[in-house]
Structure formats: structure tokens, C-alpha cells
Design a protein around this motif. Structure first.
Motif, mmCIF file in Angstrom:
data_model
loop_
_atom_site.group_PDB
_atom_site.id
_atom_site.type_symbol
_atom_site.label_atom_id
_atom_site.label_comp_id
_atom_site.label_asym_id
_atom_site.label_seq_id
_atom_site.Cartn_x
_atom_site.Cartn_y
_atom_site.Cartn_z
ATOM 1 N N PRO A 82 25.343 51.650 44.573
ATOM 2 C CA PRO A 82 26.024 50.991 45.704
ATOM 3 C C PRO A 82 26.863 51.993 46.486
ATOM 4 C CG PRO A 82 26.600 49.985 43.576
ATOM 5 C CD PRO A 82 25.720 51.127 43.274
ATOM 6 N N GLN A 83 26.739 51.925 47.810
ATOM 7 C CA GLN A 83 27.433 52.882 48.665
ATOM 8 C C GLN A 83 28.683 52.303 49.313
ATOM 9 O OE1 GLN A 83 26.425 56.166 48.839
ATOM 10 N NE2 GLN A 83 25.065 55.434 47.201
ATOM 11 N N ARG A 84 28.738 50.989 49.394
ATOM 12 C CA ARG A 84 29.902 50.366 50.042
ATOM 13 C C ARG A 84 30.455 49.294 49.107
ATOM 14 N NH1 ARG A 84 30.922 51.666 54.734
ATOM 15 N NH2 ARG A 84 32.122 49.771 55.119
ATOM 16 N N VAL A 85 31.381 49.692 48.284
ATOM 17 C CA VAL A 85 31.893 48.787 47.259
ATOM 18 C C VAL A 85 33.231 48.197 47.719
ATOM 19 C CG1 VAL A 85 32.523 48.516 44.837
ATOM 20 C CG2 VAL A 85 30.815 50.227 45.528
ATOM 21 N N VAL A 86 33.347 46.874 47.601
ATOM 22 C CA VAL A 86 34.605 46.187 47.918
ATOM 23 C C VAL A 86 35.159 45.578 46.629
ATOM 24 C CG1 VAL A 86 35.620 44.182 49.064
ATOM 25 C CG2 VAL A 86 34.058 45.674 50.320
ATOM 26 N N SER A 87 36.445 45.817 46.395
ATOM 27 C CA SER A 87 37.100 45.192 45.250
ATOM 28 C C SER A 87 38.119 44.180 45.752
ATOM 29 C CB SER A 87 37.789 46.256 44.396
ATOM 30 O OG SER A 87 38.689 45.630 43.500
ATOM 31 N N MET A 88 38.104 43.016 45.127
ATOM 32 C CA MET A 88 39.005 41.942 45.581
ATOM 33 C C MET A 88 40.137 41.691 44.603
ATOM 34 S SD MET A 88 36.101 39.203 46.712
ATOM 35 C CE MET A 88 37.245 37.854 46.978
ATOM 36 N N ASN A 89 40.267 42.513 43.584
ATOM 37 C CA ASN A 89 41.188 42.198 42.505
ATOM 38 C C ASN A 89 41.922 43.454 42.092
ATOM 39 O OD1 ASN A 89 41.315 42.457 39.347
ATOM 40 N ND2 ASN A 89 41.663 40.301 39.817
ATOM 41 N N LEU A 90 43.209 43.319 41.799
ATOM 42 C CA LEU A 90 44.045 44.459 41.447
ATOM 43 C C LEU A 90 43.431 45.297 40.324
ATOM 44 C CD1 LEU A 90 46.771 45.992 41.618
ATOM 45 C CD2 LEU A 90 47.665 44.326 39.989
ATOM 46 N N CYS A 91 42.864 44.628 39.305
ATOM 47 C CA CYS A 91 42.355 45.359 38.148
ATOM 48 C C CYS A 91 41.060 46.102 38.468
ATOM 49 C CB CYS A 91 42.165 44.414 36.971
ATOM 50 S SG CYS A 91 43.750 43.815 36.353
ATOM 51 N N ASP A 111 27.714 46.479 49.705
ATOM 52 C CA ASP A 111 26.527 46.258 48.888
ATOM 53 C C ASP A 111 26.906 45.939 47.445
ATOM 54 O OD1 ASP A 111 27.468 48.736 48.384
ATOM 55 O OD2 ASP A 111 25.635 49.822 48.908
ATOM 56 N N LEU A 112 28.212 45.968 47.150
ATOM 57 C CA LEU A 112 28.683 45.481 45.851
ATOM 58 C C LEU A 112 30.116 44.985 46.031
ATOM 59 C CD1 LEU A 112 28.473 45.103 42.759
ATOM 60 C CD2 LEU A 112 29.323 47.448 42.508
ATOM 61 N N ILE A 113 30.356 43.764 45.521
ATOM 62 C CA ILE A 113 31.714 43.217 45.549
ATOM 63 C C ILE A 113 32.119 42.997 44.100
ATOM 64 C CG2 ILE A 113 33.148 41.270 46.265
ATOM 65 C CD1 ILE A 113 31.066 40.845 48.543
ATOM 66 N N ILE A 114 33.280 43.534 43.723
ATOM 67 C CA ILE A 114 33.725 43.322 42.342
ATOM 68 C C ILE A 114 35.063 42.585 42.349
ATOM 69 C CG2 ILE A 114 32.472 45.225 41.283
ATOM 70 C CD1 ILE A 114 34.934 46.960 41.585
ATOM 71 N N THR A 115 35.232 41.704 41.375
ATOM 72 C CA THR A 115 36.486 40.944 41.290
ATOM 73 C C THR A 115 36.641 40.424 39.867
ATOM 74 O OG1 THR A 115 37.779 39.159 42.274
ATOM 75 C CG2 THR A 115 35.440 38.757 42.028
ATOM 76 N N GLY A 116 37.781 39.742 39.645
ATOM 77 C CA GLY A 116 38.042 39.193 38.314
ATOM 78 C C GLY A 116 37.268 37.908 38.097
#
Lengths: 279, 264, 337
Positions: free
Chosen positions: A26-35, A89-94
Motif C-alpha cells: 500500500p502506497q497511501r495509508v491512512v490511520s484513524m486511531n492513535l494506536c 489504498d489502506l485504512i487502519i484503525t482500532g
């Protein structure tokens, strides 16, 4: 209402085309969570990070606040309309936070990966390896875990044998019982967590009388948002606490060392061991 | 010698000139009836005397002392006031309500003395409410309640008693006994001013009448002088009516219960 | 209501019985806690550690809590009786006419936005000011001889304004915990108080009580209305401000210590009024004792819940008070409107 549907439809079409073009790494990673923000900062190449959550810039909560601010990443407030234009292209969260947003993003065709809650160092390591795998950088995960293990070995050599009773106490009268990361760290550092003896599992309230009766030798506090005032924070300044520990100050751990899982947890462990040795 | 005198009293309320140069005087032992149509300023005059309304100008003297110079508590001991309001906000017993009349005589924390209790008893007996002592105020009839409030005012044992419409809404027997009570009070050396609408009873019991009309005293003196044709038609727009031979009329009445007050 | 009312107990007897009840509840509240009585357990032991622990629980946790509950309960009962007597209105209590929420608003402002030791000392005074402003506002809105309806409407307006401002202040407060604490201010809680809290509570409370001392006979004369009271030598406006100031001091201190605990000031005077022959002067001391007894009892109930259920004391008083309030409204509707 109609406008909203149109917008959603456009976004959907857009994201579908993106999803198809998603590469292995993944080239454009978004994180929605502090951890996940913090692990992402530690594991990913800077140019692959599209956005992290606004909480990651708060120095009380985030171990990487300086780095995030220096890198100047776009910050998100977990809102879907902020995230769509980033074309991640990837979203990560808790696992348990922002469920509706995560579901909506999935419906729109985005790849959303959630990370479970951690209750011990093994969980923390599993999350690290999982993110490294998702980023297509499994070796970085292995390296980070190996470094943590090495650090752990060094730290544990200095731990006294006989555990002493201690208890964590936080704003609004909460403590960490069994099945928590702090519980494991206390055990490793030579402290016996008496909250677990009282049957408290996870993060739970303890009344002041039970706390006094339990007779901890030391109190472990983590001041979240120091310098601010609330009735909840006043719990920590009740005079009986000082009397209970014969006037010794509590062991203070920065909240940012324990809020999330990662290498910074070992700094907390180091402080606990130092306190145990100084005792 | 007059006990209470009013000289050129002017009172303005909410921009309206209610009392215009009103004057009157009253001696000990006198019952003064304050009469006049609705809105003539009778209650305002009484309230001004009671210290509830500040006058714009005029001289009010009580036993040769300036009334407005009297300290609040001394004034309360010398002038008792029976308000037109007939309610008690809490249902106290009759005994306790009458006892409120001793308030001006008691210092902070001071309990009523024997003398105070004797005065309360005297007021209760005078008002013929001895049998009601332990009743709660809200269980009394209108006439009983009136007599209790009157007894409360009597219990102050003041030189001057101001009574605002003490017999309105009372049946003839009660009206008669209250008028008699006021008269008896005067005979014990007090002075009484009563606002009255019943001209017949006013004429019969009062030593003097003051007729107010649009804030002015238009007649002042003995009842037969005040209640003449000219004054009545000017103030009330009525004329005395002479009964014909065949007309049914109710004559001025006497109490016929054997145990009530003697007729003066 | 009975027509004849033989007085069963004298004032002295009532105060003695009430005092005894409060003493019993006070001692009970020292011995009842979230944990099974450790005292008897400790008495049999010679272990110095355990007795030190028990002593700590007694002197640092239960004693301050019981003292604070006692004093605040007494203030609420006393102020409720004083306000009802002054305004001759059975619903005119500090909680209903907005003075409690006014006090809470100002205490919250000082607590969350202020800092340092000074703000601790300022909180009771801020509470007093807030209470006084709210009361003056309601009084101006409802008028002097206010009917029950206008008084309650004015109270509702002030209460909801204060509540929304409290909520706003808590949202703007720097502490992340502030937002969740509205319930502590609006329902009230005496948990986790220390002797320092008790000492901070006392000065303004005692000043308020002191102002109400000897006020009974004047309030008695108000039974016959303000005009009659005035002609009996009562300085009505001075009396009014004296009561307003006294209530503001006592309520301001109580609310800044434990939030606004509802309904005690309403229920207690009502329950006790028949016992004193409806006489305001005799009601005041008895209502203070009754308020203390009710709040101590409510706090004992709170503590009977398991420790992890942090039930607020205001929940208990409201559960008792709200149905009683409805009953009063229905009865007042029937008799007065």
C-alpha cells in the motif's frame, strides 16, 4: 439528501477504480486511531503515510507527536469525508472505535483493516507484526520485535525477586486489574498487582476504602492531561493516598507510554523497575 | 386632645394622586368610620397611617410625635393594623395566630411573659373565639377567621387600631358583633379607625365619620352630619330611601343571642 | 388535615428525638461502607498495620464524608424551610427556584477554569454569588407575591439556562475528564471527600446558618402576609435579603462541595411542618435536623450498593423526592389554583 447520494455515488465510483489499482505494497495509508498512528509512524516509509489522526499530535497521548508535527502529515478527525479525498489504498484503525465510519468506508470499496485491543506484550507484538505484514514490510516488524525482546532481557536482569504489593490508580478512581498490559508490566517489574487479587479484570473502578484496605505499598499513577483540573483528577489528590504510602510519592508514568502498544511500553517497564529497585 | 392627627396628607401611587390634602383627627376612645365609594382612597389612607405607604407630603402625628420619625418597632407597638387580606399562608392554630400580635413587644429570643399571655387571652375572649383556640385557621368559617384576625390585631394592644373593611363579607350577626367589639375596644381607651361600606352600621356605632371622595375628605364629623343628602349624592350618587307603608324593609337589628355583647 | 390538632410533642422533644436520630445515622454511616465492617474485625486483632488501616478509613474517608453529608443535609433542610417560609410558597426551595444550579454554574466556572489554591477558597464564594444572582433573577422574573406557577416557570427557565451554561463550561474546560462530570454537579455526590473539603465547606455554611439565627418569629408574622408583618415591625426587605444571603452562603458552599443535591430542601420541610403546627419559626431548626437525617440515610443507602456501582447520592434523594414533588403539585393544584 439527493446531493448527498450523488456525492456518495461519485465517491463510490472513484474508490472502486482505486481499489482495483491497489498494489501489493500500500502506497497511501491512512490511520484513524492513535494506536495505529504510532505503529504506522514507526514502521512505514514516510512517503507512504497519507494521513494520521489528530490525536497523534497531542504530546500527552502520543509518543510520536514531535515526529508527526515535523512531518506535517494531513491530520484526520475520523470523518469519512476527510478520508475519501486522500484516496487511500489502506485504512487502519482500532477494532472498537469509529465502527460506523469504518463500515461506510468498506461499503465505499476502501480496504479497512482493524487492530484488536492489546492486553499484554504478546498482543502488542502481534499487532506490530500484523501491521508490518499489511505494509508489505514483514522484516521491519520482526526487527522491531527482536529489538523489544532484547531490551526486555536487559531490563529484567535488574528485577528484585520478591514482588511488593502495588496498585494503579487513575482519574475517577479507576485501576488496572488482571488481563491488562500494565498488570503484565508490573509483574515483570517485581510489583504484585493487588487490583487483580480484588477480582478486577481490565480497566475498572475501585472505591477508596477498598484501595486503603488492600494496603498497597506503592501507587502507580499516570497523569493524563497534567495541569488541568477536574473532579475526576481530584481523586488522585485525596490525602489518604499519601498517608497510605507513608508520604512516598506515587510512581508516575506518562500516559503516552501506556495508552497504546509499542516499544514505548518498555520505557514504562523500565520506570517500574527503577521504582522497585529504589524502594 | 387628639391622639392621632393627619394634616394635608398627599399620596401618589403609580403616578395617580390618590389622597389630596386629607386631614382628620382622632381622640382616645373614639371609633372613626372611614367611608366613601370604592376607589376613594380609604385603604390607601389606612395603609399610609400603618406605615405601609410613604406619603408625598403631610403631617402625621401620634400622641404629639411625628409618625415617620418613630422607630419601626415603636410604631408597631402603637398602631395595630388589620389588613383587608383575610388569608393565613400556613394553617396555624387560632391561639398561635393571635399570639403573633405580641411580636412587636418581644425582643429577639424573648418568650411571651405572663402579661403577654394575659393580653392574648383577653383578645381571644373579647373576640369571642375562646372555643376556637386549638382550631387550625384554614378550618374556620369566614366570620370566625375575621374575628381571629381581629383578635390578632387587638393582641398588639396598641393605642390605635386600623381596621380595613372588618365587616365586609360578614353576615348581619357577625357584622354587628364585630362593630360592637370595635366599640368596646374604644371604650377601653384605644382609638379605632375602620373602613366601612355599611353606612347603617357606620352611623350606628361610630363616633365620627370621615367621607372620602376621589381622595378628598368631603365631610368629617358626627354621622348625622356626614351622611346628609348632599354628601351621599355627591360621593355615592345615591339618596336616602324612605320606606312607604306597604314596603317590606329590614330594620336595623339587634343581636338576640343571650350570651353576646351588651348593646352600647 | 385534622380540625383540632392536639400537639403530641413539644419543640424540645422533637429536637431531641431528631438529634438522636441524626446521631444514630451519623454513627451508622461511620460503620457502614462499601466493605464489610473492618472495625470489629480489627478490634480483635493486635496487628498494628490493620488498625492503622482501619483508622485511616475512619478518619480520612468515612468521617469527612459523614460530616459533609450531615452539614449539607442540614443546610438543605434549613434553607428549604427558610425559603418556603419567606416566600410563603411550599415549592419555593433553593433547588426549584434556580439558586442551586446558579451556585453550581459559578462553582464550575471557578473550579475548571481557575487554578491553584485560591480557587479552592473562592469556590464557596463563587457558589454564593451564583446562588444569589439566580435567586434575584427568579425573584425579579416572578415578582414579589409570586404564584406557584410563575415561580416554577421562572425556576425552570433559570435552571435550564444554568444547566446549559454548566454544560458549555465543561465542554470548554481544559481537562478531558470535565465533560463527563456534569452528573456530579447536577445530581450531587459526597463520595471521595476529604477533611479539607469539610473545612472549606464550613465557613460560608456557618455564616449562612448564623444569618438565619433568631429569624423564626419574623417568618411567623409573614404567615399573615407582608403588610401585616410590616405593621408588626418586621423590616420586610431586610428580612428578604437576609434570607437570600443566608441561603446563598449555605447553598453556595454545599453545592461547590457536593454539587446540587435535589429535593431534600423540598421534602424535609413538608414532612416536618405538621409536627410543628405549621409554624415557620419552629420548622427551621427541625428542618435542619431532618435534612441532615435524610441525607445521612440516603448516603447509607448509596453505600449499600456494591463498591463498583458508584451511585450518586442525588439519585437516591431524587428517587424519593420526585414522586413526592408530583404529589405536592397534584395537591396544590387541587387546593390553590
Amino acid at each position: 439528501m439527493k446531493g448527498l447520494f450523488t456525492l456518495l455515488a461519485c465517491a463510490f465510483a472513484l474508490s472502486m477504480s482505486l481499489a482495483h489499482a491497489s498494489p501489493a505494497k500500500p502506497q497511501r495509508v491512512v490511520s484513524m486511531n492513535l494506536c495505529t498512528d504510532q505503529l504506522l509512524m514507526l514502521l512505514a516509509d514516510p512517503e507512504r503515510i497519507a494521513s494520521v489522526s489528530y490525536l497523534s499530535t497531542e504530546p500527552d497521548s502520543s509518543f510520536v507527536a514531535d515526529k508527526v508535527l515535523a512531518a506535517g502529515y494531513p491530520l484526520n478527525h475520523n470523518r469519512v469525508e476527510e478520508i475519501i479525498p486522500l484516496q487511500p489504498d489502506l485504512i487502519i484503525t482500532g477494532q472498537y472505535l469509529h465502527l460506523q465510519e469504518a463500515q461506510l468506508l468498506r461499503t465505499l470499496g476502501f480496504r479497512v483493516e482493524t487492530f484488536p485491543v492489546f492486553n499484554n506484550l504478546a498482543d502488542v507484538k502481534a499487532n506490530i507484526q500484523r501491521l508490518a505484514d499489511l505494509l508489505g514490510e514483514p522484516q521491519r516488524g520482526k526487527d522491531m520485535i527482536a529489538a523489544m525482546d532484547a531490551r526486555l532481557d536487559t531490563l529484567l536482569q535488574a528485577v528484585p525477586k520478591a514482588p511488593r504489593p502495588a496498585l494503579s490508580y487513575h482519574a475517577r478512581g479507576y485501576t488496572q486489574g488482571s488481563n491488562t498490559l500494565l498488570h503484565e508490566l508490573m509483574q515483570l517489574a517485581g510489583w504484585h498487582n493487588i487490583a487483580a487479587d480484588l477480582g478486577i479484570q481490565g480497566y475498572g473502578p475501585i472505591d477508596l476504602e477498598s484501595l486503603v484496605l488492600a494496603g498497597p505499598h506503592a501507587l502507580i499513577v499516570s497523569h493524563f492531561a497534567p495541569g488541568t483540573r477536574s473532579l475526576g483528577q481530584e481523586y488522585l489528590s485525596h490525602p489518604v493516598l499519601k498517608q497510605l504510602t507513608d508520604g512516598r510519592p506515587p510512581i508516575a508514568l506518562d500516559a503516552r507510554l501506556l495508552i497504546c502498544g509499542g516499544p514505548m511500553n518498555l520505557i514504562a517497564l523500565e520506570k517500574l523497575i527503577e521504582a522497585r529497585n529504589a524502594d | 386632645m387628639s391622639l392621632l392627627s393627619i394634616q394635608a396628607l398627599n399620596v401618589t401611587l403609580a403616578g395617580r394622586h390618590i389622597l389630596k390634602d386629607a386631614s382628620l383627627s382622632l381622640a382616645r376612645g373614639e371609633l372613626l368610620g372611614l367611608v366613601g365609594p370604592n376607589g376613594a382612597g380609604k385603604s390607601t389612607l389606612l395603609k399610609t397611617l400603618a406605615g405601609l405607604i410613604a406619603p408625598d407630603s403631610g403631617q402625621l402625628t401620634l400622641a404629639e410625635a411625628q409618625l415617620d420619625a418613630l422607630p419601626r418597632d415603636q410604631r408597631a407597638r402603637q398602631i395595630a393594623y388589620l389588613a383587608q387580606e383575610r388569608t393565613a399562608h400556613w394553617p396555624l392554630t387560632v391561639q398561635r395566630i393571635v399570639a403573633l400580635g405580641r411580636f412587636p413587644h418581644l425582643a429577639d429570643w424573648q418568650q411571651p411573659s405572663e402579661a403577654d399571655r394575659a393580653i392574648i387571652d383577653r383578645a381571644i375572649i373579647a373576640a369571642d373565639i375562646d372555643h376556637l383556640r386549638q382550631r387550625r385557621f384554614n378550618t374556620l368559617s369566614g366570620g370566625e377567621g375575621m374575628r381571629v384576625l381581629l383578635a390578632r390585631a387587638l393582641a398588639v394592644d396598641a393605642d390605635v387600631l386600623l381596621a380595613d373593611e372588618p365587616i365586609s363579607a360578614l353576615d348581619p350577626a357577625h357584622a354587628l358583633s364585630v362593630m360592637q367589639l370595635l366599640r368596646d375596644t374604644c371604650e377601653r381607651g384605644h382609638a379605632v379607625i375602620a373602613v366601612l361600606h355599611d353606612l347603617t352600621l357606620a352611623a350606628r356605632f361610630c363616633h365620627q365619620l370621615v367621607l372620602l371622595h376621589q381622595g378628598e375628605v368631603i365631610a368629617h364629623g358626627a354621622p348625622q352630619y356626614v351622611l346628609n343628602d348632599t354628601n351621599l349624592s355627591r360621593a355615592y350618587h345615591v339618596t336616602p330611601w324612605q320606606a312607604g307603608e306597604d314596603d317590606a324593609i329590614i330594620l336595623p337589628w339587634h343581636l338576640c343571642k343571650p350570651d353576646t355583647h351588651r348593646e352600647g | 388535615m385534622p380540625i383540632e390538632s392536639p400537639r403530641l410533642w413539644s419543640q424540645r422533644q422533637l429536637l431531641l428525638v431528631g438529634g438522636a436520630l441524626v446521631s444514630v445515622l451519623f454513627v451508622l454511616s461511620l460503620f457502614i461502607g462499601q466493605n464489610p465492617l473492618p472495625v470489629l474485625l480489627a478490634a480483635g486483632q493486635s496487628d498494628a498495620d490493620i488498625s492503622a488501616t482501619v483508622q485511616m478509613i475512619f478518619t480520612q474517608i468515612r468521617l469527612p464524608r459523614a460530616l459533609i453529608t450531615l452539614v449539607i443535609g442540614a443546610s438543605l433542610g434549613l434553607c428549604g424551610a427558610a425559603m418556603q417560609s419567606l416566600l410563603r410558597n411550599p415549592l419555593a426551595t433553593p433547588g426549584l427556584v434556580g439558586s442551586s444550579s446558579g451556585a453550581a454554574l459559578f462553582a464550575v466556572l471557578v473550579f475548571y477554569l481557575g487554578g491553584g489554591v485560591m480557587s479552592w477558597l473562592l469556590m464557596p464564594l463563587a457558589g454564593t454569588l451564583g446562588s444569589l444572582l439566580a435567586m434575584a433573577f427568579v425573584f425579579a422574573l416572578a415578582g414579589r407575591d409570586s404564584s406557584i406557577v410563575t415561580l416554577i416557570l421562572a425556576g425552570v427557565a433559570v435552571n435550564s439556562l444554568a444547566l446549559s451554561l454548566i454544560s458549555l463550561v465543561l465542554n470548554l474546560a481544559p481537562s478531558p475528564y470535565a465533560v463527563q462530570e456534569i452528573v456530579l454537579w447536577t445530581l450531587g455526590s459526597v463520595a471521595n471527600k476529604s477533611l479539607r473539603d469539610f473545612l472549606l465547606l464550613m465557613p460560608a455554611t456557618l455564616a449562612g446558618w448564623w444569618l438565619l439565627r433568631g429569624i423564626g418569629p419574623s417568618l411567623n408574622t409573614l404567615t399573615l402576609g407582608e403588610d401585616t408583618a410590616a405593621t408588626l415591625g418586621v423590616n420586610i426587605s431586610r428580612l428578604r435579603w437576609r434570607v437570600f444571603l443566608a441561603v446563598s452562603l449555605a447553598i453556595g458552599a454545599a453545592v461547590s462541595t457536593a454539587g446540587s443535591i435535589a429535593f431534600v430542601g423540598l421534602v424535609v420541610p413538608h414532612l416536618l411542618r405538621p409536627l410543628v403546627g405549621y409554624e415557620p419559626g419552629r420548622l427551621l431548626p427541625l428542618s435542619a435536623i431532618g435534612g441532615a437525617a435524610l441525607l445521612l440515610a440516603a448516603d447509607i443507602v448509596v453505600r449499600l450498593f456494591p463498591g463498583h456501582l458508584d451511585i450518586k447520592i442525588g439519585v437516591i434523594t431524587s428517587m424519593v423526592g420526585a414522586p413526592f414533588f408530583l404529589y405536592l403539585i397534584v395537591r396544590t393544584r387541587r387546593t390553590q389554583l
